[in-house]
Design a protein around this motif. Structure first.
Motif, PDB file in Angstrom:
ATOM      1  N   SER A 143      -8.391  14.506   7.519  1.00 55.69           N
ATOM      2  CA  SER A 143      -7.120  13.870   7.179  1.00 55.69           C
ATOM      3  C   SER A 143      -6.849  14.083   5.695  1.00 55.69           C
ATOM      4  O   SER A 143      -7.517  13.490   4.847  1.00 55.69           O
ATOM      5  N   ILE A 144      -5.880  14.947   5.408  1.00 53.27           N
ATOM      6  CA  ILE A 144      -5.534  15.278   4.022  1.00 53.27           C
ATOM      7  C   ILE A 144      -4.054  15.018   3.809  1.00 53.27           C
ATOM      8  O   ILE A 144      -3.208  15.546   4.537  1.00 53.27           O
ATOM      9  N   THR A 145      -3.749  14.185   2.852  1.00 60.43           N
ATOM     10  CA  THR A 145      -2.353  13.955   2.485  1.00 60.43           C
ATOM     11  C   THR A 145      -2.072  14.648   1.166  1.00 60.43           C
ATOM     12  O   THR A 145      -2.978  14.846   0.343  1.00 60.43           O
TER      13      THR A 145
ATOM     14  N   GLU B 142      -5.202  14.712  -1.336  1.00 66.53           N
ATOM     15  CA  GLU B 142      -6.244  13.687  -1.274  1.00 66.53           C
ATOM     16  C   GLU B 142      -6.791  13.578   0.152  1.00 66.53           C
ATOM     17  O   GLU B 142      -6.057  13.758   1.125  1.00 66.53           O
ATOM     18  N   THR B 143      -8.055  13.256   0.242  1.00 63.67           N
ATOM     19  CA  THR B 143      -8.662  13.010   1.555  1.00 63.67           C
ATOM     20  C   THR B 143      -8.529  11.537   1.920  1.00 63.67           C
ATOM     21  O   THR B 143      -8.461  10.664   1.051  1.00 63.67           O
ATOM     22  N   GLU B 144      -8.528  11.250   3.223  1.00 60.31           N
ATOM     23  CA  GLU B 144      -8.400   9.876   3.701  1.00 60.31           C
ATOM     24  C   GLU B 144      -9.571   9.441   4.566  1.00 60.31           C
ATOM     25  O   GLU B 144      -9.674   8.256   4.896  1.00 60.31           O
ATOM     26  N   ASP B 145     -10.448  10.352   4.941  1.00 58.69           N
ATOM     27  CA  ASP B 145     -11.496  10.011   5.903  1.00 58.69           C
ATOM     28  C   ASP B 145     -12.906  10.331   5.410  1.00 58.69           C
ATOM     29  O   ASP B 145     -13.835  10.435   6.201  1.00 58.69           O
ATOM     30  N   LEU B 146     -13.064  10.516   4.088  1.00 60.49           N
ATOM     31  CA  LEU B 146     -14.397  10.739   3.532  1.00 60.49           C
ATOM     32  C   LEU B 146     -14.891   9.454   2.872  1.00 60.49           C
ATOM     33  O   LEU B 146     -14.093   8.624   2.414  1.00 60.49           O
ATOM     34  N   PRO B 147     -16.230   9.244   2.821  1.00 56.43           N
ATOM     35  CA  PRO B 147     -16.775   8.028   2.187  1.00 56.43           C
ATOM     36  C   PRO B 147     -16.251   7.829   0.773  1.00 56.43           C
ATOM     37  O   PRO B 147     -15.952   6.706   0.354  1.00 56.43           O
TER      38      PRO B 147
END
Length: 514
Positions: free
Chosen positions: A381-383, A411-416
């Protein structure tokens, strides 16, 4: 010219013939048949008109004097002995219209008292038939005005575009490799588009496009999307439904656009560099056609465009790739939103400011491999928030200068730990119009394809060097329906890597339209 005291500029001959003439003498310019017509009694209103009678001969004389002969009756006397009353009235009506025009133009030289008296007599004899013609004309005019007010277009127009291109690629080796040479064979390819256009109100437009193509993406040959042509698309010449678009007004200054198939974010906002944006007549490269940030998304979409005033436009659009999937829906990713403010402060300058929000849509088709996924394929998931600005300046009727810049913050949305990356691009455009022939133009593009300039993942996921795109093409229209565009572009340090040798792409694009 005789004294016509009450002969005014009037369109109605019936008014003219009612005027009293104050001439002392009678003119003899009409044939002897007219001189003697009062001696003959009227025939029945239901009888045909004999070519030997005074009516026909009188009309012949009028037709000769006022050049109001209808070709359809030119040889009637040779093939028939009679005219029906409606046939005669039709010819009489033509002569009356011609004499009316002479009166409007102040040309009274050929009109005397005897001519007017003859016309008056014929009008009385055929008043019923002439009234029928007048009523039919009024009815027809009413229907025409009704159609104009409805602006309804029941027909469908077929338009077509056929591209033949001879393309060659040169360079030592493919990008991202050290031992795979570039195949430098010449390729002959084509693209065919058939478009059906229709309108329901006269102000809207429904467009359905079919396409078949075998023009390959040169990424397969060169190892980089930076080398792709602006008109590629290889589907083995299988004709398929490529685009469904409907545009309609919401008001005097507002227009709505719907894409049921084949839309792109860039299609929903204006371009201030229209000579470059067309795939059939613009830049020969994908990078040269438009700002890459406008290429983040395609599929089903909706857009609205509103003219704030004569010099400003604001447009907003939304595109979703999987809107037709019932399990995902309209708002599922990949998708994108675009908004743009376009300004024309003077007749020779134009500016645009663009914002794009996208989800899982970083692939612009023009940059390095890293720009498609700066996060090492770990994020699902990248916005991205993208900002662009463009300018165009018409220096004189021949020379135009333009430029564009674009920044993408992903930006990533699903990484720690949320990661982010910055991607940049820019270009300078120079246009020379009417070089060699009116309607031709030479285009030059110098710029940097999208490049990852910062990445919180670390320097290894940044593009370490800089590729430059240098392009020149010349669009030459041979006829209104045929144009040839030879062009060449070079990519230095492909994939933003100095270890990669420069790649050269040349093509001659021939475009037929009908």
């Amino acid at each position: 010219m005789k004294n016509f005291g009450c002969l005014l500029k009037a369109g109605l001959i019936s008014l003219v013939v009612s005027c009293t003439l104050s001439s002392r003498t009678q003119a003899n310019s009409i044939s002897s048949d007219i001189n003697n017509f009062n001696k003959i009694n009227s025939v029945s209103q239901l009888s045909d008109v004999s070519i030997d009678g005074w009516k026909f001969k009188t009309l012949q004389a009028l037709a000769k004097n006022f050049n109001c002969v209808n070709d359809s009756y030119k040889n009637h006397e040779l093939t028939n002995q009679k005219l029906t009353r409606y046939q005669f009235a039709a010819r009489l009506n033509t002569c009356i219209a011609s004499i009316n025009q002479l009166i409007i133009n102040n040309d009274y030289a050929a009109i005397d008292q005897e001519t007017l008296t003859a016309i008056q007599r014929l009008q009385r004899e055929f008043s019923a038939e002439l009234n029928v013609f007048e009523n039919r004309i009024n009815l027809l005019e009413t229907k025409v005005e009704q159609l104009k007010s409805q602006q309804f277009s029941p027909h469908v127009e077929l338009e077509g575009e056929v591209i033949f291109a001879v393309t060659g690629v040169a360079g030592k080796q493919k990008a991202k490799t050290t031992n795979k040479p570039i195949n430098d064979n010449l390729v002959l390819s084509n693209r065919v588009r058939l478009t059906l256009e229709s309108s329901f109100t006269g102000k809207d437009k429904l467009q359905v496009r079919l396409q078949g193509s075998n023009t390959p993406e040169l990424e397969d040959v060169t190892g980089t999307k930076m080398a792709n042509l602006g008109f590629d698309g290889d589907d083995d010449n299988e004709v398929e439904l490529d685009e469904i678009e409907y545009r309609f007004p919401l008001g005097k200054e507002t227009r709505m656009t719907l894409y049921a198939l084949g839309g792109g974010l860039g299609d929903l906002v204006p371009s201030i560099h229209p000579l470059y944006s067309g795939s059939g007549d613009g830049s020969i490269s994908t990078f040269g056609r438009e700002n890459p940030i406008r290429r983040q998304g395609g599929g089903v979409g909706v857009g609205i465009s509103h003219n704030l005033n004569n010099a400003a436009n604001f447009s907003l659009g939304y595109i979703a790739s999987n809107a037709d999937d019932s399990e995902k829906g309209i708002f599922s990713s990949p998708n994108g939103v675009i908004s743009q403010l376009t300004l024309e402060p003077t007749k020779t300058t134009a500016l645009s400011f663009t914002y794009v929000y996208s989800h899982n849509n970083l692939n612009t088709g023009t940059g390095s491999e890293l720009t498609r996924d700066p996060f090492n394929d770990q994020a699902n998931s990248i916005t991205a928030n993208s900002f662009g600005a463009e300018a165009a300046w018409q220096i004189n009727p021949t020379i135009s200068l333009g430029g564009r810049i674009g920044f993408i913050h992903a930006e990533t949305e699903d990484l720690p730990t949320d990661a982010n990356a910055t991607i940049s691009t820019w270009a300078v455009l120079l246009t020379l119009k009417d070089i060699g022939k009116e309607g031709s133009f030479a285009g030059f593009v110098f710029g940097q394809p999208p490049k990852v300039t910062h990445n919180s993942f670390g320097g290894v996921f940044e593009d370490k060097d800089t590729s430059l795109h240098l392009e020149a093409f010349y669009h030459f229209p041979i006829t209104d329906n045929l144009a040839i565009t030879p062009g060449l572009f070079m990519i230095t340090s492909p994939e933003h890597d100095h270890s990669n040798d420069s790649i050269y792409v040349g093509t001659v694009r021939t475009t037929f339209t009908f």
